[in-house]
Design an enzyme around this catalytic site. Structure first.
Site, short mmCIF file in Angstrom:
data_model
loop_
_atom_site.label_atom_id
_atom_site.label_comp_id
_atom_site.label_asym_id
_atom_site.label_seq_id
_atom_site.Cartn_x
_atom_site.Cartn_y
_atom_site.Cartn_z
N SER A 144 0.87 -1.18 0.00
CA SER A 144 0.00 0.00 0.00
C SER A 144 0.90 1.22 0.00
O SER A 144 2.06 1.15 0.44
CB SER A 144 -0.86 0.01 1.27
OG SER A 144 -1.46 1.28 1.45
N TYR A 157 -1.88 -0.91 10.81
CA TYR A 157 -2.04 -1.30 9.40
C TYR A 157 -0.87 -0.77 8.57
O TYR A 157 -0.29 -1.49 7.74
CB TYR A 157 -3.38 -0.76 8.86
CG TYR A 157 -3.60 -1.02 7.38
CD1 TYR A 157 -4.03 -2.27 6.94
CD2 TYR A 157 -3.38 -0.02 6.43
CE1 TYR A 157 -4.23 -2.52 5.58
CE2 TYR A 157 -3.57 -0.26 5.08
CZ TYR A 157 -4.00 -1.51 4.65
OH TYR A 157 -4.19 -1.74 3.30
N1 LIG Z 1 -8.93 -0.86 -0.64
C1 LIG Z 1 -7.85 -0.12 -0.48
O1 LIG Z 1 -7.95 1.13 -0.40
C2 LIG Z 1 -6.47 -0.74 -0.45
C3 LIG Z 1 -5.36 0.10 -0.61
C4 LIG Z 1 -4.09 -0.44 -0.57
C5 LIG Z 1 -3.91 -1.80 -0.36
N2 LIG Z 1 -4.99 -2.59 -0.19
C6 LIG Z 1 -4.75 -4.02 0.08
O2 LIG Z 1 -5.35 -4.80 -0.93
C7 LIG Z 1 -5.73 -6.08 -0.39
C8 LIG Z 1 -7.19 -6.36 -0.73
O3 LIG Z 1 -7.99 -5.35 -0.13
P1 LIG Z 1 -9.49 -5.04 -0.57
O4 LIG Z 1 -9.64 -3.57 -0.60
O5 LIG Z 1 -9.86 -5.83 -1.76
O6 LIG Z 1 -10.27 -5.58 0.73
P2 LIG Z 1 -11.64 -6.41 0.82
O7 LIG Z 1 -12.04 -6.36 2.25
O8 LIG Z 1 -12.60 -5.94 -0.21
O9 LIG Z 1 -11.17 -7.90 0.42
C9 LIG Z 1 -10.25 -8.61 1.20
C10 LIG Z 1 -10.61 -10.10 1.18
O10 LIG Z 1 -9.65 -10.80 2.02
C11 LIG Z 1 -10.37 -11.79 2.75
N3 LIG Z 1 -9.66 -12.21 3.96
C12 LIG Z 1 -9.57 -11.54 5.15
N4 LIG Z 1 -8.90 -12.28 6.05
C13 LIG Z 1 -8.54 -13.43 5.42
C14 LIG Z 1 -7.83 -14.59 5.85
N5 LIG Z 1 -7.38 -14.72 7.10
N6 LIG Z 1 -7.63 -15.56 4.94
C15 LIG Z 1 -8.13 -15.48 3.68
N7 LIG Z 1 -8.84 -14.41 3.24
C16 LIG Z 1 -9.03 -13.40 4.10
C17 LIG Z 1 -11.71 -11.14 3.06
O11 LIG Z 1 -12.73 -12.08 3.41
C18 LIG Z 1 -12.01 -10.38 1.77
O12 LIG Z 1 -12.78 -11.15 0.88
C19 LIG Z 1 -5.43 -6.01 1.10
O13 LIG Z 1 -4.17 -6.59 1.35
C20 LIG Z 1 -5.37 -4.52 1.39
O14 LIG Z 1 -4.60 -4.21 2.50
C21 LIG Z 1 -6.27 -2.11 -0.24
#
Ligand SMILES: NC(=O)c1ccc[n+]([C@@H]2O[C@H](COP(=O)([O-])OP(=O)(O)OC[C@H]3O[C@@H](n4cnc5c(N)ncnc54)[C@H](O)[C@@H]3O)[C@@H](O)[C@H]2O)c1
Length: 304
Positions: A144, A157
């Site tokens: 991120s 985080y």
């Molecule tokens: N959305 C943002 O703004 C953003 C920005 C930078 C980085 N990210 C990163 O991108 C990745 C995906 O984020 P997102 O926005 O799609 O989130 P999201 O919540 O939409 O999806 C994340 C998925 O991970 C699953 N998950 C959680 N714990 C788990 C576990 N122990 N084992 C297996 N699956 C698990 C959840 O059930 C969910 O379906 C994350 O690593 C997040 O930190 C997101």
């Protein structure tokens, strides 16, 4: 001419929704084969069925808890059997609890460290062992921009994403020559449930906000090109961070404050985040053997 991601056999963690789901879609569109895993067992099956119906190639949706080595190992084994091998593992699963550092329970801190750091480390170990043995493979981790310049309201985080970026940078060096490529994708703000209730100002929206399909496209491009290293989405955010990184910390913080980064999370709408908090701070664990969900009792749930 490069075939891009066509024909690549890819396992994606956290693929039930958000960036993981969009990545599966983009890869399928590019002609890759995909297996998705998620702790949300009902939704991962639903998502896999929807993708299968839409793209006409079978997508398997499997139960997975990335914090559990046995569960992760079983996920990769089943994915490899289904796809006839594995070329890429995308360590995407992650959670982002928000709030002031002193208000965050140890249970919630541990949960993020477990999923965002331990889960990625286990995923990298399992994938690297497999890929080293077969002489080729690509690991893609989700970092991120806050893994470079963190923000108040997401201290732990931000720390976990610093860890993911640091891990990727070292693995790129340590695994060089083994045929294993390591890439880290560092998105800005992505329109998924993870940022529910967070309202970035117009400036942040312009320079650092994207849709999950944009991140998915970047991941697909990185897989297609086999390019290692750090890739920001959008690239503008990377350009700004590259300049910020050259500055002394106090100056950097003044600038990130001027951008609105220091208040954007602390001022989030807690009501709009309630459903996300409930899902991520008390999700059931997955049994590694049977794949059946084990529901935590109320007393095991982190107190808020
Ligand atoms: N959305 C943002 O703004 C953003 C920005 C930078 C980085 N990210 C990163 O991108 C990745 C995906 O984020 P997102 O926005 O799609 O989130 P999201 O919540 O939409 O999806 C994340 C998925 O991970 C699953 N998950 C959680 N714990 C788990 C576990 N122990 N084992 C297996 N699956 C698990 C959840 O059930 C969910 O379906 C994350 O690593 C997040 O930190 C997101």
């Amino acid at each position: 001419m490069t075939r891009g991601a066509q024909g690549k056999r890819v396992a994606i963690t956290g693929g039930a929704r958000g960036i993981g789901r969009s990545t599966a879609e983009a890869l399928l569109r590019a002609g890759a084969q995909v297996v998705i895993g998620d702790i949300d067992t009902a939704l991962v099956e639903e998502t896999a069925a929807a993708l299968t119906a839409r793209f006409g190639s079978t997508v398997l949706g499997l139960p997975l808890d990335v914090t559990d080595r046995g569960s992760f190992e079983q996920f990769l084994d089943l994915a490899a059997i289904e796809l006839g091998g594995l070329d890429v593992v995308v360590n995407n699963a992650g959670i982002m609890p928000t709030g002031r550092f002193l208000d965050e329970s140890d249970a919630v801190s541990d949960r993020q460290i477990g999923i965002n750091v331990r889960g990625v480390i286990i995923g990298c170990k399992l994938a690297a062992a497999r890929f080293t043995e077969q002489g080729h493979g690509h690991i893609v981790n989700l970092g991120s921009i806050v893994g470079i310049e963190g923000a108040p309201g997401i201290a732990v985080y931000s720390a976990t994403k610093h860890a993911v970026i640091g891990l990727g940078s070292v693995l790129r060096q340590e695994l060089a020559g083994s045929g294993v490529t390591v890439s880290t994708i560092a998105p800005g703000f992505v329109r998924t449930e993870l940022i529910a209730g967070i309202k970035p100002n117009a400036l942040i929206q312009r320079v650092a906000m994207v849709g999950p399909e944009d991140v998915a496209q970047a991941i697909t491009a990185v897989i297609g090109s086999g390019r290692p290293g750090l890739r920001y989405v959008p690239r503008t955010a990377g350009g700004i961070l590259a300049v910020l990184r050259l500055m002394p910390e106090a100056a950097r913080h003044r600038i990130s404050g001027a951008f609105g980064l220091q208040s954007v999370v602390l001022e989030s709408d807690e009501n709009a985040r309630a459903a996300y908090r409930n899902r991520t701070e008390s999700t059931p664990a997955v049994s590694p053997v049977a794949g059946s969900p084990v529901i935590e009792s109320e007393t095991q749930r982190p107190e808020r």
